[in-house]
Design a protein around this motif. Structure first.
Motif, PDB file in Angstrom:
ATOM      1  N   THR A   7       0.841  -1.191   0.000  1.00 37.74           N
ATOM      2  CA  THR A   7       0.000   0.000   0.000  1.00 37.74           C
ATOM      3  C   THR A   7       0.879   1.243   0.000  1.00 37.74           C
ATOM      4  O   THR A   7       1.717   1.419   0.876  1.00 37.74           O
ATOM      5  CB  THR A   7      -0.916   0.023   1.233  1.00 37.74           C
ATOM      6  N   VAL A   8       0.697   2.080  -1.000  1.00 39.59           N
ATOM      7  CA  VAL A   8       1.452   3.323  -1.079  1.00 39.59           C
ATOM      8  C   VAL A   8       0.660   4.428  -0.388  1.00 39.59           C
ATOM      9  O   VAL A   8      -0.505   4.663  -0.704  1.00 39.59           O
ATOM     10  CB  VAL A   8       1.726   3.707  -2.553  1.00 39.59           C
ATOM     11  N   VAL A   9       1.259   5.058   0.573  1.00 42.17           N
ATOM     12  CA  VAL A   9       0.626   6.175   1.263  1.00 42.17           C
ATOM     13  C   VAL A   9       0.894   7.438   0.450  1.00 42.17           C
ATOM     14  O   VAL A   9       2.041   7.825   0.239  1.00 42.17           O
ATOM     15  CB  VAL A   9       1.180   6.343   2.692  1.00 42.17           C
ATOM     16  N   ARG A  10      -0.181   8.041  -0.030  1.00 44.43           N
ATOM     17  CA  ARG A  10      -0.027   9.237  -0.855  1.00 44.43           C
ATOM     18  C   ARG A  10       0.360  10.449  -0.018  1.00 44.43           C
ATOM     19  O   ARG A  10       0.062  10.529   1.179  1.00 44.43           O
ATOM     20  CB  ARG A  10      -1.334   9.551  -1.588  1.00 44.43           C
ATOM     21  N   LYS A  11       1.013  11.383  -0.670  1.00 44.98           N
ATOM     22  CA  LYS A  11       1.323  12.679  -0.069  1.00 44.98           C
ATOM     23  C   LYS A  11       0.560  13.724  -0.872  1.00 44.98           C
ATOM     24  O   LYS A  11       0.923  14.026  -2.018  1.00 44.98           O
ATOM     25  CB  LYS A  11       2.820  12.959  -0.112  1.00 44.98           C
TER      26      LYS A  11
END
Length: 368
Positions: A7-11
């Motif tokens: 899971t990529v945590v968005r910025k």
């Protein structure tokens, strides 16, 4: 090889310019600086509507969408200025250029706000807070304007965060803080919850995010329809919507509210012609043609109707637009009516070449 999903945590950054129209006016006219400025319709005659107000005017309770006459009553010393949209669009393009130094994932919402995804920023800075800080400073140094920024892992929370420390604010809400933040948030501060819905929630005893969390997803949908599912998710800080730099253009148009009611064709037709010119200029700028022409009419009692006509092929020439608008107007019956607003828009766009788009700009109607 593991099948575990990563899971990529968005910025995500939401940039919101501070009192944008009024700030541009104060920047360009030294006489306006430090004074209460109201951009919008003038209060004389029947009066117009406030588009935005400087912070000096907001101290007196002046707000966007307020009748200009009421704004004048609240702040008699206010200076009323008619909008200069070309100046605002020019400033918006310069702001957009600053954004593009850091990311190509830019989703404009209007002339004065946009989402940016800086999960992987162009300069390799790595910190969304630092990127937001640099953007704010560049806007201040290069354009002599101020912006507020919200930083989080999704669009919804970032947008709410940008409003917390205005003007010239910067607010970060990290993953571990989101749920507690949403629980204490008043329902009328939720982006997407309008006044009517907020009033309904309060009548149900739902005053904060924590109150909303007591309802199941089915109960949310039962009380608020399809949007109830969205409320159920965002109150838990769940918003998977990506920043979309290529949102489809739905319609393009222009409208005008008149100082006095129009009562005859001789008064209405010249106004339609002026509006048509504005529409055609915008169509040409964005290289668009539409298959559907819509006429909007608002009467003196604020009753509003729309009428439209569709064509088998995209149109965009002034002759077709004005003749269609006049025909639609006449078909509504203009005897014994008083009209306060007319608008013309085109939609159902065809695939046409867009040579006039600035390189790097998506086909947004309101370029940031």
């Amino acid at each position: 090889m593991s099948d575990t999903a990563i899971t990529v945590v968005r910025k995500i950054i939401h940039i919101d310019m501070d009192a944008f129209y009024a700030s541009v006016e104060q920047r360009d006219n030294p006489d306006y600086r430090g004074k209460p400025i109201v951009v919008g319709g003038l209060p004389e005659g029947r009066g117009g509507v406030v588009a935005t107000a400087s912070y000096e005017a907001r101290k007196f309770g002046v707000r966007s969408a307020m009748p200009s006459k009421k704004a004048k009553q609240l702040c008699p010393q206010a200076i009323f200025v008619r909008p200069r949209f070309d100046a605002y669009k020019d400033a918006s393009r310069q702001i957009r250029e600053i954004f593009s130094r850091y990311t190509d994932l830019i989703e404009p919402l209007s002339l004065d706000e946009a989402y940016l995804d800086v999960t992987e920023d162009k300069l390799g800075i790595g910190s969304a807070i630092e990127v937001a800080t640099q953007i704010k400073q560049a806007i201040k140094d290069e354009l002599n304007l101020t912006a507020s920024a919200g930083v989080s892992i999704n669009k919804f929370v970032a947008k709410i965060a940008s409003d917390i420390n205005k003007p010239d604010g910067l607010k970060f809400i990290g993953p571990s803080s989101i749920e507690a933040f949403m629980e204490q948030l008043p329902v009328d501060k939720f982006y997407g919850v309008g006044r009517v819905t907020a009033d309904k929630m309060k009548r149900m005893g739902l005053h904060t995010g924590a109150d909303l969390k007591r309802l199941t997803e089915d109960e949310m949908q039962q009380h608020f329809g399809k949007v109830g599912r969205f409320y159920y998710r965002i109150v838990r800080g769940i918003d998977d919507r990506p920043v979309n730099p290529h949102r489809e253009t739905k319609s393009l148009g222009a409208e005008d509210t008149f100082p006095y009611d129009l009562t005859t064709a001789e008064e209405m037709f010249p106004e339609l012609e002026k509006i048509t010119k504005t529409v055609c200029d915008r169509l040409e700028r964005y290289g668009l043609k539409g298959r559907t022409i819509t006429l909007k009419i608002k009467y003196s009692d604020f009753r509003q109707i729309t009428r439209n006509q569709s064509f088998p092929h995209p149109v965009g020439d002034a002759e077709t637009i004005i003749s269609t608008a006049k025909s639609l107007l006449l078909a509504t019956g203009i005897d014994d009516v008083r009209i306060r607003l007319l608008g013309i828009s085109l939609s159902n766009f065809g695939e046409v070449e867009r040579p006039s788009l600035i390189k790097g700009d998506s086909n947004q109607l309101r370029l940031f």
